[in-house]
Design a protein around this motif. Sequence first.
Motif, PDB file in Angstrom:
ATOM      1  N   LYS A 155       0.832  -1.203   0.000  1.00 48.07           N
ATOM      2  CA  LYS A 155       0.000   0.000   0.000  1.00 48.07           C
ATOM      3  C   LYS A 155       0.868   1.255   0.000  1.00 48.07           C
ATOM      4  N   THR A 156       0.392   2.300  -0.679  1.00 43.88           N
ATOM      5  CA  THR A 156       1.137   3.556  -0.762  1.00 43.88           C
ATOM      6  C   THR A 156       0.946   4.380   0.503  1.00 43.88           C
ATOM      7  N   VAL A 157       2.057   4.751   1.115  1.00 47.81           N
ATOM      8  CA  VAL A 157       2.019   5.553   2.338  1.00 47.81           C
ATOM      9  C   VAL A 157       2.118   7.033   1.966  1.00 47.81           C
ATOM     10  N   ILE A 158       1.249   7.848   2.546  1.00 50.37           N
ATOM     11  CA  ILE A 158       1.253   9.295   2.279  1.00 50.37           C
ATOM     12  C   ILE A 158       2.203   9.990   3.253  1.00 50.37           C
ATOM     13  N   ARG A 159       2.057   9.675   4.547  1.00 52.11           N
ATOM     14  CA  ARG A 159       2.942  10.246   5.568  1.00 52.11           C
ATOM     15  C   ARG A 159       2.803   9.419   6.844  1.00 52.11           C
ATOM     16  N   LEU A 160       3.639   9.700   7.823  1.00 56.17           N
ATOM     17  CA  LEU A 160       3.568   9.018   9.120  1.00 56.17           C
ATOM     18  C   LEU A 160       3.379  10.051  10.227  1.00 56.17           C
ATOM     19  N   ASP A 161       2.591   9.694  11.229  1.00 58.54           N
ATOM     20  CA  ASP A 161       2.486  10.529  12.438  1.00 58.54           C
ATOM     21  C   ASP A 161       3.092   9.768  13.607  1.00 58.54           C
ATOM     22  N   PHE A 162       4.105  10.359  14.244  1.00 61.04           N
ATOM     23  CA  PHE A 162       4.750   9.738  15.407  1.00 61.04           C
ATOM     24  C   PHE A 162       4.309  10.430  16.678  1.00 61.04           C
ATOM     25  N   GLU A 163       4.023   9.630  17.726  1.00 58.00           N
ATOM     26  CA  GLU A 163       3.831  10.222  19.044  1.00 58.00           C
ATOM     27  C   GLU A 163       4.622   9.413  20.067  1.00 58.00           C
ATOM     28  N   GLY A 171      10.689   9.771   3.017  1.00 52.20           N
ATOM     29  CA  GLY A 171      12.112  10.119   2.911  1.00 52.20           C
ATOM     30  C   GLY A 171      12.649  10.801   4.160  1.00 52.20           C
ATOM     31  N   GLU A 172      11.771  11.336   5.023  1.00 51.86           N
ATOM     32  CA  GLU A 172      12.271  11.944   6.270  1.00 51.86           C
ATOM     33  C   GLU A 172      12.773  10.850   7.216  1.00 51.86           C
ATOM     34  N   LEU A 173      13.535  11.303   8.227  1.00 55.26           N
ATOM     35  CA  LEU A 173      14.269  10.363   9.068  1.00 55.26           C
ATOM     36  C   LEU A 173      13.679  10.289  10.473  1.00 55.26           C
ATOM     37  N   PRO A 174      13.000   9.185  10.823  1.00 59.52           N
ATOM     38  CA  PRO A 174      12.441   9.049  12.173  1.00 59.52           C
ATOM     39  C   PRO A 174      13.496   8.858  13.245  1.00 59.52           C
ATOM     40  N   VAL A 175      14.625   8.230  12.900  1.00 61.14           N
ATOM     41  CA  VAL A 175      15.597   7.903  13.934  1.00 61.14           C
ATOM     42  C   VAL A 175      17.016   7.868  13.365  1.00 61.14           C
ATOM     43  N   ILE A 176      17.969   8.335  14.183  1.00 62.61           N
ATOM     44  CA  ILE A 176      19.392   8.143  13.891  1.00 62.61           C
ATOM     45  C   ILE A 176      20.046   7.609  15.156  1.00 62.61           C
ATOM     46  N   VAL A 209      31.540  -0.168  23.858  1.00 60.91           N
ATOM     47  CA  VAL A 209      31.720   0.930  22.907  1.00 60.91           C
ATOM     48  C   VAL A 209      31.912   2.255  23.655  1.00 60.91           C
ATOM     49  N   MET A 210      32.230   3.327  22.924  1.00 65.42           N
ATOM     50  CA  MET A 210      32.618   4.573  23.578  1.00 65.42           C
ATOM     51  C   MET A 210      31.456   5.545  23.788  1.00 65.42           C
ATOM     52  N   LYS A 211      30.828   5.974  22.690  1.00 66.66           N
ATOM     53  CA  LYS A 211      29.771   6.982  22.790  1.00 66.66           C
ATOM     54  C   LYS A 211      28.586   6.586  21.923  1.00 66.66           C
ATOM     55  N   ILE A 212      27.387   6.972  22.389  1.00 66.98           N
ATOM     56  CA  ILE A 212      26.164   6.666  21.636  1.00 66.98           C
ATOM     57  C   ILE A 212      25.251   7.889  21.609  1.00 66.98           C
ATOM     58  N   ALA A 213      24.757   8.207  20.407  1.00 69.90           N
ATOM     59  CA  ALA A 213      23.703   9.219  20.264  1.00 69.90           C
ATOM     60  C   ALA A 213      22.470   8.528  19.699  1.00 69.90           C
ATOM     61  N   ILE A 214      21.315   8.743  20.349  1.00 68.94           N
ATOM     62  CA  ILE A 214      20.038   8.263  19.801  1.00 68.94           C
ATOM     63  C   ILE A 214      19.115   9.470  19.668  1.00 68.94           C
ATOM     64  N   HIS A 215      18.806   9.818  18.422  1.00 68.35           N
ATOM     65  CA  HIS A 215      17.912  10.951  18.154  1.00 68.35           C
ATOM     66  C   HIS A 215      16.666  10.411  17.470  1.00 68.35           C
ATOM     67  N   HIS A 216      15.491  10.779  18.002  1.00 71.33           N
ATOM     68  CA  HIS A 216      14.226  10.280  17.443  1.00 71.33           C
ATOM     69  C   HIS A 216      13.275  11.432  17.183  1.00 71.33           C
ATOM     70  N   ARG A 217      12.589  11.372  16.042  1.00 71.76           N
ATOM     71  CA  ARG A 217      11.595  12.394  15.699  1.00 71.76           C
ATOM     72  C   ARG A 217      10.247  12.082  16.327  1.00 71.76           C
ATOM     73  N   VAL A 218       9.446  13.116  16.563  1.00 70.06           N
ATOM     74  CA  VAL A 218       8.013  12.964  16.806  1.00 70.06           C
ATOM     75  C   VAL A 218       7.283  13.929  15.869  1.00 70.06           C
ATOM     76  N   GLY A 219       5.967  13.755  15.734  1.00 67.63           N
ATOM     77  CA  GLY A 219       5.195  14.623  14.845  1.00 67.63           C
ATOM     78  C   GLY A 219       5.000  13.984  13.481  1.00 67.63           C
ATOM     79  N   THR A 220       4.702  14.822  12.501  1.00 65.23           N
ATOM     80  CA  THR A 220       4.370  14.333  11.156  1.00 65.23           C
ATOM     81  C   THR A 220       5.614  14.253  10.286  1.00 65.23           C
ATOM     82  N   LEU A 221       5.839  13.090   9.650  1.00 61.03           N
ATOM     83  CA  LEU A 221       6.987  12.908   8.761  1.00 61.03           C
ATOM     84  C   LEU A 221       6.530  12.528   7.359  1.00 61.03           C
TER      85      LEU A 221
END
Lengths: 82, 82, 141, 141
Positions: free
Chosen positions: D45-53, D91-96, D76-88
């Motif tokens: 199915k074709t996805v239009i967008r995602l909403d994260f909460e 191609g946008e990035l929910p998590v790095i 390991v030495m260092k860790i960064a976890i960045h997560h989006r919320v809201g409308t994506l």
Amino acid sequence: MAMKIKVLCFGITRDILGGFEKEIELPEGASVAFLKQRLTDEYPQFQKLNSLRIAVNEEYGNEELVITEQDEIVLIPPVSGG
Amino acid sequence: MAMKIKVLCFGITRDILGGFEKEIELPEGASVAFLKQRLTDEYPQFQKLNSLRIAVNEEYGNEELVITEQDEIVLIPPVSGG
Amino acid sequence: MVENIEIILSNEPLSLSVCQSFVEDPAAGGIVHFVGAVRNHTKGKTVIRLDFEAYEPMAISEMQKIAEQAIQKFGVMKIAIHHRVGTLEIGELPVIIAVSSAHRKAAFEACQYCIDTLKETVPIWKKEIFEDGEVWVSATP
Amino acid sequence: MVENIEIILSNEPLSLSVCQSFVEDPAAGGIVHFVGAVRNHTKGKTVIRLDFEAYEPMAISEMQKIAEQAIQKFGVMKIAIHHRVGTLEIGELPVIIAVSSAHRKAAFEACQYCIDTLKETVPIWKKEIFEDGEVWVSATP
């Protein structure tokens, strides 16, 4: 019959042979294995290397491959990219 | 004795309960397991969920944990971050 | 056909965002990057800088082969392999490998395969420069 | 003590270079990033967008726990976890997730552990918006 081949030397092999480009005389029909043996005989330092591969025309040549004067021959000591 | 607890509802649980914040009456000393049973009895749609966890004061509460009116109770349907 | 592999050997600093942009795809759900960095010490000795050299045409063709193998083996979508040559200071990036995939497990496996294989087969050499000397890495025991 | 974990939940686009900068370290030889991306389709199915909460305070504390476990488990030495919320959008990035390490194998394992565990335990939810409806991902069979 003898032929003169040109070898290109990278990394530590350039230090061992004393230059980037070296001419070496080999009997016609010599193989990659023959060249490796000749190098090791002439430059005992090659015995200390962890490995020595020889690239022929930009591919790793197997030991039986016969070398000609037209080939691009390159000495590949242990690689350490990345 | 009865107590009134407030539950916060995320994701699909908000659709099932029809709102983000809901007040629920429970007998004093009720456990997490009791609350889950009560919710499933009252809202049969909970049976369709792949899982339901209940967070008590920002930690996943085990089933035996006793709830009080002061706790922050949150319904955690299957997560889907990342 | 859309190009799905990008191999670069460069004298200039590498860019993570350039790699990310190349592998991005509307059908890709996960992207994994491996970024090499020049460490300030090795086996207890302080490293001043590294000098990288490559047998360039063959380094490029071997990296291309690795990327093709990884795409076939793991079914991933796009791969970028960017490698530096020349002099690198501490903290600079010798290599970036980016892999995009519909699913993340294949992206992790393919990225690890690429860096592991690159370190075995690609004709690139680094010399570590210490305060009191220098050494071709991995050349001798 | 130097801070070795950075957890961010954000309404704004995530940045790969910000994550890279946080985990860089003169003693780190390898850095692995996992980047999630919003795909344009799911199960045909074709996805239009995602909403994260997110249940924000607990999402942050659970991500912190995951990073601490990964550092302990894999060294390991260092860790960064960045997560989006809201409308994506597509191609946008929910998590790095970025992990630096002296050696690369541990960085790969720790990064994969973080994303696998995040998807199991962190209270964040996404709703897929299609042309003809919407669905909470993974909620029901």
